[in-house]
Design a protein around this motif. Sequence first.
Motif, PDB file in Angstrom:
ATOM      1  N   LEU A   1     -20.740  45.771   9.471  1.00 15.47           N
ATOM      2  CA  LEU A   1     -21.930  45.564   8.670  1.00 15.47           C
ATOM      3  C   LEU A   1     -22.043  46.560   7.532  1.00 15.47           C
ATOM      4  CD1 LEU A   1     -24.526  44.806  11.479  1.00 15.47           C
ATOM      5  CD2 LEU A   1     -23.519  43.182   9.883  1.00 15.47           C
ATOM      6  N   ALA A   2     -21.416  47.718   7.680  1.00 11.35           N
ATOM      7  CA  ALA A   2     -21.528  48.758   6.662  1.00 11.35           C
ATOM      8  C   ALA A   2     -20.433  48.667   5.613  1.00 11.35           C
ATOM      9  CB  ALA A   2     -21.471  50.137   7.330  1.00 11.35           C
ATOM     10  N   THR A   3     -19.429  47.791   5.806  1.00  4.50           N
ATOM     11  CA  THR A   3     -18.280  47.733   4.920  1.00  4.50           C
ATOM     12  C   THR A   3     -18.375  46.522   4.014  1.00  4.50           C
ATOM     13  OG1 THR A   3     -16.924  48.756   6.636  1.00  4.50           O
ATOM     14  CG2 THR A   3     -15.769  47.694   4.802  1.00  4.50           C
ATOM     15  N   PRO A   4     -18.551  46.703   2.706  1.00  2.00           N
ATOM     16  CA  PRO A   4     -18.606  45.557   1.810  1.00  2.00           C
ATOM     17  C   PRO A   4     -17.226  44.938   1.651  1.00  2.00           C
ATOM     18  CG  PRO A   4     -18.638  47.601   0.550  1.00  2.00           C
ATOM     19  CD  PRO A   4     -18.718  47.987   2.000  1.00  2.00           C
ATOM     20  N   PRO A   5     -17.118  43.667   1.269  1.00  3.12           N
ATOM     21  CA  PRO A   5     -15.825  43.047   1.050  1.00  3.12           C
ATOM     22  C   PRO A   5     -15.013  43.825   0.022  1.00  3.12           C
ATOM     23  CG  PRO A   5     -17.583  41.413   1.004  1.00  3.12           C
ATOM     24  CD  PRO A   5     -18.237  42.754   1.016  1.00  3.12           C
ATOM     25  N   VAL A   6     -13.721  43.937   0.272  1.00  2.26           N
ATOM     26  CA  VAL A   6     -12.839  44.683  -0.622  1.00  2.26           C
ATOM     27  C   VAL A   6     -12.831  44.021  -1.997  1.00  2.26           C
ATOM     28  CG1 VAL A   6     -10.480  45.446  -1.030  1.00  2.26           C
ATOM     29  CG2 VAL A   6     -11.420  45.466   1.298  1.00  2.26           C
ATOM     30  N   GLY A   7     -13.051  44.809  -3.019  1.00  2.82           N
ATOM     31  CA  GLY A   7     -13.000  44.296  -4.382  1.00  2.82           C
ATOM     32  C   GLY A   7     -14.144  43.375  -4.762  1.00  2.82           C
ATOM     33  N   ALA A   8     -15.211  43.376  -3.992  1.00  2.00           N
ATOM     34  CA  ALA A   8     -16.329  42.477  -4.283  1.00  2.00           C
ATOM     35  C   ALA A   8     -16.965  42.840  -5.613  1.00  2.00           C
ATOM     36  CB  ALA A   8     -17.362  42.546  -3.164  1.00  2.00           C
ATOM     37  N   GLN A   9     -17.103  41.842  -6.465  1.00  2.00           N
ATOM     38  CA  GLN A   9     -17.727  42.053  -7.763  1.00  2.00           C
ATOM     39  C   GLN A   9     -19.209  41.661  -7.688  1.00  2.00           C
ATOM     40  OE1 GLN A   9     -16.102  43.399 -10.434  1.00  2.00           O
ATOM     41  NE2 GLN A   9     -14.454  43.687  -8.949  1.00  2.00           N
ATOM     42  N   PRO A  10     -20.065  42.394  -8.383  1.00  2.00           N
ATOM     43  CA  PRO A  10     -21.484  42.014  -8.395  1.00  2.00           C
ATOM     44  C   PRO A  10     -21.665  40.610  -8.957  1.00  2.00           C
ATOM     45  CG  PRO A  10     -21.185  44.217  -9.291  1.00  2.00           C
ATOM     46  CD  PRO A  10     -19.807  43.624  -9.167  1.00  2.00           C
ATOM     47  N   MET A  11     -22.404  39.800  -8.264  1.00  4.99           N
ATOM     48  CA  MET A  11     -22.710  38.443  -8.705  1.00  4.99           C
ATOM     49  C   MET A  11     -24.150  38.126  -8.343  1.00  4.99           C
ATOM     50  SD  MET A  11     -19.415  36.080  -7.711  1.00  4.99           S
ATOM     51  CE  MET A  11     -17.796  36.346  -8.452  1.00  4.99           C
ATOM     52  N   LYS A  12     -24.763  37.225  -9.106  1.00  8.45           N
ATOM     53  CA  LYS A  12     -26.125  36.801  -8.815  1.00  8.45           C
ATOM     54  C   LYS A  12     -26.165  35.283  -8.782  1.00  8.45           C
ATOM     55  CE  LYS A  12     -30.952  37.326 -10.266  1.00  8.45           C
ATOM     56  NZ  LYS A  12     -31.888  38.001 -11.205  1.00  8.45           N
ATOM     57  N   ILE A  13     -26.752  34.731  -7.712  1.00  5.90           N
ATOM     58  CA  ILE A  13     -26.877  33.286  -7.605  1.00  5.90           C
ATOM     59  C   ILE A  13     -28.310  32.927  -7.244  1.00  5.90           C
ATOM     60  CG2 ILE A  13     -24.466  32.877  -7.008  1.00  5.90           C
ATOM     61  CD1 ILE A  13     -25.308  32.641  -4.087  1.00  5.90           C
ATOM     62  N   ARG A  14     -28.684  31.676  -7.483  1.00  3.09           N
ATOM     63  CA  ARG A  14     -30.046  31.198  -7.259  1.00  3.09           C
ATOM     64  C   ARG A  14     -30.064  30.254  -6.066  1.00  3.09           C
ATOM     65  NH1 ARG A  14     -29.628  28.826 -13.084  1.00  3.09           N
ATOM     66  NH2 ARG A  14     -27.590  28.528 -12.072  1.00  3.09           N
TER      67      ARG A  14
END
Length: 312
Positions: free
Chosen positions: A14-27
Motif C-alpha cells: 500500500l505504501a509503494t506507488p507503481p514504478v514510473g507512475a506519471q501524474p494523471m488526472k481523470i474524471r
Amino acid sequence: MPLRRQVLAAAAVLATPPVGAQPMKIRLGTATPGGGFPVYGAAFIDGVRRLDPALEIEAINTKGSTENVPMLEAGTLDIALIQGEVAHEALAGIGRPPADLAVVTAMYPTAGMFVVRADSPYRTIADLLGKPVAWGARGSGLVILGRYAMDGLGYDAAKDFQPIYLERAGDGPAMVLDGRAAALWGGGAGWPGFVTVARSEPGARFIAPDAEGIRRILARHGFLKEVTQPAGSFPGQTAPIASVGSWSFVMARPGLDGAVAYRLARALGELAQAGNPPVQLVDTTPANTVKVAPTGRLHPGVVRYLKETGLL
C-alpha cells in the motif's frame, strides 16, 4: 507466512506507488447526492489513491447512469459508474445506437427491492399497486431495473403505481417516513436510502418478488440474474432477501488511454489482494470482473493486467 509478516507485506504494498507512475488526472461520473453511486465513488477514489497516488480522480455528480453513458460517449467523463440494466441497454443498442464503451471493473451486484416503514400494512408487491412509490432519480439505473422487474410480473411501473421520480436520490427516504410515499425502490448492500429508513423509528420492512415472481421476471428478461442480498446488509435485516438484479460496472469512454485503465485495474487488484478494502469495494475484484463482464467488453488495459496476473 506469519501474521505479522503478512501485515507488514500488505502495508509495504500500500505504501509503494507503481514504478514510473506519471501524474494523471481523470474524471469519474457518479450520480445525484444521497444515492449509492456517490458513496461508492468516494470509496473507489480512496482505494485507488492508496495504491496509485499519482493517479488523481475527480468525482463529478451527475444525474446517474443514464446521463453517464452519453457523457462518456462525448468524452466529458473518462470513467463512470453504470448500473447493470443501463449498461445492457447501451451496449446492446436498445432504443439507441450501440455504445462503444469498455469495462474497467465490476462494481457489485444489486438486488432490487422496495423498503416500507415497518409499521405499514404493505407486505407484498401487489399491496403497493395504486400506491405512491418513489422509484428513484430519473437518471438512475435503479429506475430501469424497477421497470424491468415490474414488467416481468405483469405490471407497468409508470401506470400500475403512482410513480414518484426524484430530483435527488436522497429525497426518497423522507417521503417514505412522512407518508408521502408508500415505498421506495432501490438496491445494493448498504444503499443509503435503505439504511436511512432502516435506522429510523419504527424501522424498515423490505419487499421483493417471491420465488414464483423471480421465475417469471427471469423468464421474460433473461439478462437479469437472481441476486440475494445477504442478511445484515441493512440495520435490522436478519434474513437474506432473494430478488433479481444485475452487476454494475465502472466503464470507460472510447479511447481512454490503456495505461490509465491498466493502472486502475492494477490498483484495484492489489487493493483486493492486500485485504481490508473499503466496504463498498468488497465485490470490486479482478476475479468478479472476469466472471461477470460482458463478453469482449473489457478495456485492453484491463485485459493486459488480467493476463499478467493469470486471470485471463
